[in-house]
Structure formats: structure tokens, C-alpha cells
Write a protein that holds these residues in place. Sequence first.
Motif, mmCIF file in Angstrom:
data_model
loop_
_atom_site.group_PDB
_atom_site.id
_atom_site.type_symbol
_atom_site.label_atom_id
_atom_site.label_comp_id
_atom_site.label_asym_id
_atom_site.label_seq_id
_atom_site.Cartn_x
_atom_site.Cartn_y
_atom_site.Cartn_z
ATOM 1 N N LYS A 109 0.831 -1.208 0.000
ATOM 2 C CA LYS A 109 0.000 0.000 0.000
ATOM 3 C C LYS A 109 0.860 1.251 0.000
ATOM 4 C CE LYS A 109 -3.974 2.109 2.308
ATOM 5 N NZ LYS A 109 -3.425 3.466 2.216
ATOM 6 N N ALA A 112 2.244 1.677 -3.550
ATOM 7 C CA ALA A 112 1.217 2.166 -4.471
ATOM 8 C C ALA A 112 0.901 3.637 -4.231
ATOM 9 C CB ALA A 112 -0.052 1.317 -4.321
ATOM 10 N N ASP A 113 0.852 4.039 -2.959
ATOM 11 C CA ASP A 113 0.533 5.439 -2.641
ATOM 12 C C ASP A 113 1.612 6.390 -3.137
ATOM 13 O OD1 ASP A 113 -1.803 4.631 -1.471
ATOM 14 O OD2 ASP A 113 -1.037 4.693 0.584
ATOM 15 N N THR A 116 1.615 6.616 -6.906
ATOM 16 C CA THR A 116 0.467 7.386 -7.381
ATOM 17 C C THR A 116 0.722 8.874 -7.241
ATOM 18 O OG1 THR A 116 -1.059 5.593 -6.815
ATOM 19 C CG2 THR A 116 -1.998 7.789 -7.058
ATOM 20 N N GLN A 117 1.325 9.283 -6.118
ATOM 21 C CA GLN A 117 1.654 10.697 -5.926
ATOM 22 C C GLN A 117 2.664 11.182 -6.969
ATOM 23 O OE1 GLN A 117 3.006 11.202 -1.911
ATOM 24 N NE2 GLN A 117 1.067 10.552 -0.997
ATOM 25 N N GLY A 120 0.779 10.007 -10.773
ATOM 26 C CA GLY A 120 -0.617 10.364 -10.954
ATOM 27 C C GLY A 120 -1.546 9.165 -10.850
ATOM 28 N N ALA A 121 -2.808 9.442 -10.520
ATOM 29 C CA ALA A 121 -3.799 8.379 -10.381
ATOM 30 C C ALA A 121 -4.076 7.743 -11.748
ATOM 31 C CB ALA A 121 -5.092 8.939 -9.787
ATOM 32 N N GLY A 122 -4.167 6.424 -11.774
ATOM 33 C CA GLY A 122 -4.436 5.705 -13.000
ATOM 34 C C GLY A 122 -3.264 5.567 -13.930
ATOM 35 N N ALA A 123 -2.049 5.995 -13.481
ATOM 36 C CA ALA A 123 -0.864 5.898 -14.338
ATOM 37 C C ALA A 123 -0.333 4.474 -14.419
ATOM 38 C CB ALA A 123 0.234 6.832 -13.834
ATOM 39 N N GLU A 125 -1.152 0.062 -13.087
ATOM 40 C CA GLU A 125 -2.068 -0.934 -12.546
ATOM 41 C C GLU A 125 -1.270 -1.995 -11.809
ATOM 42 O OE1 GLU A 125 -5.267 -4.327 -14.090
ATOM 43 O OE2 GLU A 125 -4.298 -2.950 -15.514
#
Length: 347
Positions: A109, A112-113, A116-117, A120-123, A125
Motif C-alpha cells: 500500500k 502504491a501510494d 500514485t503521488q 498520478g492516479a491511473g498511471a 495498474e
Amino acid sequence: MLRILHDTKYDFIKPWRIMAGATIALIVAGLVALAMNGMNYSIDFTGGTLMQLEFKQPPNVADIRGTLDQAGIHGAEIQQFGTNREFTVRAQDRRNVGEQAAGAEGISKRIADVLTQRFGAGAFEVKRTEAVGPRVGDELRRNALYAILASFVLTLVYLAVRFQFRFGVAAVLATAHDIFTTLAFIKLMNIEVSLTVIAAILTVIGYSLNDTIIIFDRVRENLKKQRKEPLYDVLNRSINETLPRSVLTHATTLAATLALLIFAGEVIRPFAWVMAWGIFTGTFSSIYVAGPMLLWIERRWPRKADTGSRAAASAAADRPTARGTGRGEPGGRVRPPAAANSMPSTR
């Protein structure tokens, strides 16, 4: 032809007591630090979390590693496979290493966090997440120990056959010194012990043994040529004669190692650190450990002059030390010539 340090006459053996004190201090400091905190093992030994990621746009591996480092997730293994958009990230939570096998949710987690930061979100999977055990651990440590012991035995046998048994003992003790000083260096520098670091340690052992054998080979040749020359002088002369070769070899090896240290990146840097240290400690032990140990063995167990095993080397063990010269040989008190000659020689 370019010739450097030709026909030098340095007394390398003279400061052996100072050098012995310095190396003992380093080893003790490393052992104390090791007893207090233990080694900093990588996920090769401790296990960790494996994540498979697929990015929509090909990222830079250095960006992924830098992002994880900034988040406190150090030493992660990042590998690209398949297309240039798929990666595996293998990392560990150093605060909770003992419970890595119980689940991978916490560290995955966090990874992933932070990614993402950064991207970007959805960059990307997350394809899969799982807890993995150590790939090596106790088995690797055991095999590394077997490899070191095997190198000691083979070196002892080779030098006993090619030279003499006492040469092998001195070389093995010098190599043991290199192992202890290298472990102390790794601990004091807080270098993470991984597969590459183990490979570097084994490389250092081979490098040091080669350097010691080259000097001892010259000692053997000089003992044949100058049978009446004391072993102290033969050792110094042999080291001086191999000095140009040693300087050129160590300089070129160190240059390549420094290039790795500066330009090769974070993954290979621990290997380069250990190799750079190994060049120094291997040279040190070949001069200030192997040589004085051979002198001490000669003093403690002098050879008989009538066996054809070089009477001059045996005579060096009973050679008195002059106060005015400041030159001292390892082995303790100076015996009067009469007393020394009256002592029976033993093998």
C-alpha cells in the motif's frame, strides 16, 4: 619503456607494530558495532513484498527508485520484464521485517501510494501483490562460508607443495585478516549485505591471495639466490622488487572500481565500495600481515640449516635487533647470539 619505483629500498616491515595496532583497532570497532546492531541484510536474506506493476506510459527506472527512496523504502529491487511498461518491485519494510511473510498489504500500500503521488492516479495498474521469502538466507551464508574455508585449504595445500607449509599458514592468516577488516568496513559504512556484496567479498579474497602469492614467489626466488641473506632483508627486497607491478595493477583496478562507484548507479555501488576497500586491505595484508607472520613463524619454529631449506632464512629468525636502527622484527625478545645458536632447531 616507462619504469616507476625502480630499485627502491623501502623498509616495509619496520612499522609492522603500528600497522598491526591500526588494523586491530578497526576490527574491534567493527565487531563492537556488529554485536550492537547486527548486519544490514538485504531482502535477499530477509524476504519482502513482490509487486507486479504495469504502467500506461514507460517510466524511468531511476524515477521509480528515487520515489521509493524518498518515501523511506530503500534497497528496493526493480526489474523490467516483458514490455517496457511492466516492472516488478521487490521491497521490504525494515520496521517489520520479521512479519513480512504474514502479509504484503502494508508495504504494498505504501508503494502504491507513493507511486500514485509521483506518476498520478491511473498511471499504473497493480497486477499482483504477494509476500515472498528470502531467496538465499542461511543457505547462502553457509555456502559462502564453505567457499571461504575451501579457498583456505586449497591455498594452504598449494603453497605447501609449491613453496613451504609456513608460507601457506602466513597467506591464510593474511586472508583471514582481509575478511575481518572487510566485514568491519561493511558494518561501519552501513552497507547493505546483498548477493552482490557477497560476490565482492569472495572477489576480495581471491585478489588478496593473488597479491600475497606473487610476493611470496619472489621471496622464494630470492632465498635461492641469496642463501646467507636474513629473511627480514629478503622480505623487504622482495616487496620492493614487486612494488612497480603492484602499483600499476592496483592503480588500474582502483580506477575501474572508482568508475563503478561514481557512475554505475545505486545498485552496483555497494559492490564497488567493497571492491575499493578490498584493493586497499589486500595490499596491506600482503605486506604488513603475511610478511611479519612469516618472520614470526621462522623465529618460533626455525628450520635446520642442513636440510637444504635455505639456512639464511633460518638465521634471520635469530637475528638480533639493533636499538639504534629502530628496525624490529616480530617475535618478542632479542636473544644473544650464543644463546640463539645453542637452541635446537625444529621444523
